[in-house]
Design an enzyme around this catalytic site. Structure first.
Site, PDB file in Angstrom:
ATOM      1  N   CYS A  65       0.818  -1.226   0.000  1.00 41.70           N
ATOM      2  CA  CYS A  65       0.000   0.000   0.000  1.00 41.70           C
ATOM      3  C   CYS A  65       0.845   1.267   0.000  1.00 41.70           C
ATOM      4  O   CYS A  65       0.322   2.369  -0.166  1.00 41.70           O
ATOM      5  CB  CYS A  65      -0.960  -0.011   1.182  1.00 41.70           C
ATOM      6  N   HIS A  71      -3.282   6.862   2.342  1.00 40.50           N
ATOM      7  CA  HIS A  71      -3.762   5.564   1.873  1.00 40.50           C
ATOM      8  C   HIS A  71      -5.139   5.315   2.501  1.00 40.50           C
ATOM      9  O   HIS A  71      -5.321   5.478   3.712  1.00 40.50           O
ATOM     10  CB  HIS A  71      -2.764   4.483   2.289  1.00 40.50           C
ATOM     11  N   ASN A  94     -10.221  -0.630   0.667  1.00 44.80           N
ATOM     12  CA  ASN A  94      -8.761  -0.506   0.603  1.00 44.80           C
ATOM     13  C   ASN A  94      -8.275  -1.112  -0.715  1.00 44.80           C
ATOM     14  O   ASN A  94      -8.382  -2.315  -0.919  1.00 44.80           O
ATOM     15  CB  ASN A  94      -8.175  -1.254   1.808  1.00 44.80           C
TER      16      ASN A  94
HETATM   17  N1  COA Z   1     -17.780  -8.677  10.826  1.00 46.12           N
HETATM   18  C1  COA Z   1     -18.165  -8.949  12.091  1.00 46.12           C
HETATM   19  N2  COA Z   1     -17.296  -9.277  13.060  1.00 46.12           N
HETATM   20  C2  COA Z   1     -15.990  -9.314  12.725  1.00 46.12           C
HETATM   21  C3  COA Z   1     -15.522  -9.033  11.434  1.00 46.12           C
HETATM   22  C4  COA Z   1     -16.474  -8.699  10.457  1.00 46.12           C
HETATM   23  N3  COA Z   1     -16.136  -8.414   9.177  1.00 46.12           N
HETATM   24  N4  COA Z   1     -14.180  -9.147  11.409  1.00 46.12           N
HETATM   25  C5  COA Z   1     -13.799  -9.475  12.653  1.00 46.12           C
HETATM   26  N5  COA Z   1     -14.897  -9.579  13.441  1.00 46.12           N
HETATM   27  C6  COA Z   1     -14.947  -9.939  14.855  1.00 46.12           C
HETATM   28  C7  COA Z   1     -13.755 -10.742  15.285  1.00 46.12           C
HETATM   29  O1  COA Z   1     -13.933 -12.109  14.988  1.00 46.12           O
HETATM   30  C8  COA Z   1     -13.741 -10.494  16.785  1.00 46.12           C
HETATM   31  O2  COA Z   1     -14.694 -11.326  17.388  1.00 46.12           O
HETATM   32  P1  COA Z   1     -14.388 -12.011  18.804  1.00 46.12           P
HETATM   33  O3  COA Z   1     -14.213 -10.869  19.749  1.00 46.12           O
HETATM   34  O4  COA Z   1     -15.605 -12.806  19.028  1.00 46.12           O
HETATM   35  O5  COA Z   1     -13.141 -12.795  18.589  1.00 46.12           O
HETATM   36  C9  COA Z   1     -14.250  -9.054  16.888  1.00 46.12           C
HETATM   37  O6  COA Z   1     -14.915  -8.767  15.636  1.00 46.12           O
HETATM   38  C10 COA Z   1     -13.180  -8.056  17.125  1.00 46.12           C
HETATM   39  O7  COA Z   1     -12.160  -8.320  16.205  1.00 46.12           O
HETATM   40  P2  COA Z   1     -10.898  -7.422  16.146  1.00 46.12           P
HETATM   41  O8  COA Z   1      -9.938  -7.945  15.124  1.00 46.12           O
HETATM   42  O9  COA Z   1     -10.395  -7.193  17.526  1.00 46.12           O
HETATM   43  O10 COA Z   1     -11.551  -6.071  15.616  1.00 46.12           O
HETATM   44  P3  COA Z   1     -10.936  -4.647  15.581  1.00 46.12           P
HETATM   45  O11 COA Z   1     -11.724  -3.739  16.420  1.00 46.12           O
HETATM   46  O12 COA Z   1      -9.440  -4.653  15.756  1.00 46.12           O
HETATM   47  O13 COA Z   1     -11.208  -4.240  14.062  1.00 46.12           O
HETATM   48  C11 COA Z   1     -10.099  -4.089  11.963  1.00 46.12           C
HETATM   49  C12 COA Z   1     -10.666  -5.003  13.016  1.00 46.12           C
HETATM   50  C13 COA Z   1      -9.481  -4.933  10.849  1.00 46.12           C
HETATM   51  C14 COA Z   1     -11.228  -3.249  11.363  1.00 46.12           C
HETATM   52  C15 COA Z   1      -9.041  -3.143  12.621  1.00 46.12           C
HETATM   53  O14 COA Z   1      -8.128  -3.921  13.375  1.00 46.12           O
HETATM   54  C16 COA Z   1      -8.302  -2.353  11.623  1.00 46.12           C
HETATM   55  O15 COA Z   1      -8.855  -1.472  11.010  1.00 46.12           O
HETATM   56  N6  COA Z   1      -6.973  -2.603  11.434  1.00 46.12           N
HETATM   57  C17 COA Z   1      -6.195  -1.969  10.424  1.00 46.12           C
HETATM   58  C18 COA Z   1      -6.362  -2.743   9.171  1.00 46.12           C
HETATM   59  C19 COA Z   1      -5.824  -2.070   7.953  1.00 46.12           C
HETATM   60  O16 COA Z   1      -6.013  -0.888   7.782  1.00 46.12           O
HETATM   61  N7  COA Z   1      -5.173  -2.835   7.108  1.00 46.12           N
HETATM   62  C20 COA Z   1      -4.668  -2.422   5.865  1.00 46.12           C
HETATM   63  C21 COA Z   1      -3.368  -1.786   6.011  1.00 46.12           C
HETATM   64  S1  COA Z   1      -2.728  -1.429   4.459  1.00 46.12           S
END
Ligand code: COA
Length: 330
Positions: A114, A244, A274
């Site tokens: 990215c 990004h 993304n």
């Molecule tokens: N729908 C519903 N629930 C979901 C889900 C979805 N699409 N994806 C994950 N969950 C659940 C998980 O299974 C977890 O459940 P659990 O508590 O029962 O285990 C819960 O939601 C929390 O998951 P978690 O990974 O802790 O969520 P989060 O608050 O960290 O959010 C992201 C996840 C990916 C949105 C966040 O971490 C993020 O934005 N990270 C940066 C990612 C990014 O920008 N990547 C690209 C970089 S180039």
């Protein structure tokens, strides 16, 4: 100071719109969950007839058409991508052939995920400086991604985040002020985002979302501050911050930590998701289409992603080349 500026933009999106409600019929998720955590409502996925190469070619054609330059004046072609059609030839070489671009110039792909588009801009500047060819001071820099082919559609942690698309810019290199250009590139070798090569059975994007989030909210403000230090600019000297487009909450954090003006941070992840290496040129293309870009503006482009990599570029938007009134760009 040897600088580059943007002359024109072009972009292409696949027709197929995949909403969060569509995603919820595939995995256990909801529009509320996705939108509240990422700011994404929908994304585009390529259909049968499109690919990373075809989108790159079309975006490049549009950028060239509106640049006001002749393709003979192109001195470098670089493509930021991690999802090209083939391991080789590169997307860049395939675009070169389709558009019949000059042959005795550097043409290659850049994979910094990215951050790739920022890496490609700085690489293009260095290559144009090294070539020092007065007849070919322009570069064609493209970001294209077909990430839908790398998604595990049973993994709700990742499949809801990404989309497809391509954007391109024509840049011009030449002498400019020290406040008109700077770059910050880096990487730390981390594997918080991982994707085995296309063709492998497990060729899917895997990600430690929390780690990436923490990394992003630290690295983006740091890149912005370093670019300001290098150029002696302040926030009010920058017309647009184009980060990004991974996640609206990441941009919210950055705005808060810099106490910056939110209105200067462009966002379009809501309808694109993304798109990795394509995200910044897609944003520039949409901004151009909405007449948000005008000649003389200073832009700060900031990428971060797998690698883990980061890249920041401060440069100017110069607008299309207009040699005489009869040669107005299309
Ligand atoms: N729908 C519903 N629930 C979901 C889900 C979805 N699409 N994806 C994950 N969950 C659940 C998980 O299974 C977890 O459940 P659990 O508590 O029962 O285990 C819960 O939601 C929390 O998951 P978690 O990974 O802790 O969520 P989060 O608050 O960290 O959010 C992201 C996840 C990916 C949105 C966040 O971490 C993020 O934005 N990270 C940066 C990612 C990014 O920008 N990547 C690209 C970089 S180039």
């Amino acid at each position: 100071m040897y600088t580059i500026s943007i002359r024109s933009t072009g972009y292409v999106l696949p027709e197929k719109i995949i909403t969060n409600d569509d995603m919820s019929s595939i995995v256990d998720t909801s529009d509320e969950w996705i939108y509240s955590r990422t700011g994404i409502h929908s994304r585009r996925f390529v259909g049968e007839e499109q690919s990373a190469v075809s989108m790159a070619t079309e975006a490049a054609r549009k950028a060239l058409l509106s640049s006001g330059i002749s393709k003979e004046e192109i001195g470098v072609v670089l493509v930021a991508t991690l999802s090209g059609d083939y391991a080789t030839p590169s997307v860049a070489c395939m675009v070169q052939q389709s558009l019949d671009l000059p042959k005795d110039i550097p043409v290659m792909d850049v994979n910094a995920a990215c951050s790739g588009f920022c890496y490609a801009l700085e690489t293009a500047r260095a290559l144009l400086l090294a070539a020092n060819d007065k007849q070919r001071p322009y570069g064609l820099i493209i970001g294209t991604e077909e990430l839908s082919k790398l998604l595990d559609m049973t993994d709700r942690n990742t499949c809801v985040l990404f989309g497809d698309g391509a954007g391109a810019v024509v840049i011009e290199a030449g002498e400019g002020d020290a406040s008109d250009y700077a770059s910050v590139l880096g990487a730390d070798g981390g594997d918080a985002i991982l994707c085995p090569g296309v063709g492998r059975e497990d060729a899917h994007i895997k990600m430690n979302g929390k780690e990436v989030f923490r990394f992003a909210v630290k690295i983006l403000p740091s890149c912005i501050r370093k670019l300001q230090e290098k150029t002696g600019t302040r926030e009010e000297d920058i017309d647009w911050f184009v980060c990004h487009q991974a996640n609206a909450r990441i941009i919210d954090h950055v705005v808060r930590s810099l106490k910056a003006n939110d209105a200067r941070f462009f966002r379009n992840m809501e309808h694109l998701g993304n798109t990795s290496g394509a995200s910044i040129p897609l944003a520039l293309g949409e901004m151009d289409e909405k007449h948000l870009l005008s000649p003389g503006q200073r832009l700060m482009l900031i990428g971060f992603g797998s690698g883990l990599t980061w890249g920041g570029i401060l440069l100017k938007y110069a607008g299309p080349v207009c040699r005489n009134e009869r040669e107005l760009p299309i």
